[in-house]
Design an enzyme around this catalytic site. Structure first.
Site, short mmCIF file in Angstrom:
data_model
loop_
_atom_site.label_atom_id
_atom_site.label_comp_id
_atom_site.label_asym_id
_atom_site.label_seq_id
_atom_site.Cartn_x
_atom_site.Cartn_y
_atom_site.Cartn_z
N HIS A 201 0.84 -1.20 0.00
CA HIS A 201 0.00 0.00 0.00
C HIS A 201 0.87 1.25 0.00
CE1 HIS A 201 -2.53 3.09 2.25
NE2 HIS A 201 -3.20 2.89 1.13
N SER A 202 0.59 2.17 -0.92
CA SER A 202 1.23 3.48 -0.92
C SER A 202 2.76 3.36 -1.06
CB SER A 202 0.81 4.25 0.34
OG SER A 202 1.12 5.61 0.26
N TYR A 203 3.52 3.90 -0.09
CA TYR A 203 4.98 3.79 -0.09
C TYR A 203 5.44 2.34 -0.23
CZ TYR A 203 9.29 2.81 2.57
OH TYR A 203 10.48 2.30 3.01
N HIS B 21 -7.60 7.08 0.12
CA HIS B 21 -6.33 6.35 0.06
C HIS B 21 -6.28 5.13 0.98
CE1 HIS B 21 -2.12 5.84 -0.76
NE2 HIS B 21 -1.75 6.12 0.47
#
Length: 235
Positions: A76-78, A217
């Site tokens: 997820h994300s980073y 997000h």
């Protein structure tokens, strides 16, 4: 039975998956949702030397220690950077790579190469008293919330789980130089509601599938059932 390894993004911890894990396990699957070094219950381990390489090693170490194979590896994300570098180390053990509203790197790239807005976070950390700490992003005005979370109770809970990140996480370069990792199937899940200004998303190759969730997000908090349903299609 499939094996899911869920990797959280910057500032978060494994706790962010607590609404998704039971849904996957109830369907008969094995699920791991660790906190990376320096985050969550491991926040006391945070230091200037903790970086992307540290977090990739966390994931690789868990895969090897638990002798996991055919892993559905979700970043997820980073953590799109984290799972990419991890898969590069053990491509034979990864059955599917899932980029969950994530940074999707090429070999040798940093977070700032993929999301230029990250450069401001790096510069601010380097100029701070610590020289390396990156505090969690603040809550934004409606409709953006805290990482896309807008319900007051959820925002308060999420804020209580967040901790600082080391700037080295955003400075180190992704390793994607093993040709075998290119053969691992990829799926992208995009959270398409209320995307903050300045956030960019790279085009996805036609050979890779893309799913969308109509939420912010941190979809594992706001739409856990819908996210779990998508992940179960890969198991």
């Amino acid at each position: 039975m499939s094996t899911y390894l869920l990797v959280h993004g910057a500032w978060h911890s494994g706790e962010c998956w607590e609404r998704v894990v039971p849904l996957l396990t109830a369907a008969g699957h094995r699920v791991y949702a660790p906190s990376l070094t320096g985050q969550g219950e491991k926040a006391h381990l945070l230091g200037p030397d903790v970086g992307l390489d540290t977090h990739a090693a966390d994931v690789v170490g868990l895969i090897r220690d638990e002798d996991l194979t055919d892993v559905v590896l979700v970043g997820h994300s980073y953590a799109g950077l984290v799972v990419s570098s991890a898969a590069n180390e053990v491509p034979e053990r990864v059955g599917h790579l899932v980029y969950l509203d994530a940074m999707v790197p090429e070999h040798g790239e940093t977070a700032a190469d993929i999301q230029p807005v990250t450069r401001a976070l790096i510069d601010r950390a380097l100029a701070s008293d610590s020289g390396w700490r990156v505090p969690p992003l603040p809550e934004l005005p409606s409709p953006y919330g805290l990482f896309g979370v807008t319900e007051a109770a959820d925002v308060a809970w999420l804020r209580s789980t967040l901790s600082d990140q080391s700037v080295r996480s955003f400075q180190q370069r992704v390793r994607l130089d093993d040709p075998a990792v290119r053969a691992v199937p990829r799926t992208h899940i995009h959270c398409v509601a209320n995307v903050p200004e300045g956030v960019v998303r790279r085009p996805v190759p036609e050979t890779e599938q893309v799913w969308e969730l109509p939420t912010g997000h941190d979809c594992m908090i706001t739409m856990p059932a819908e996210l779990a349903d998508l992940l179960l299609k890969l198991g």
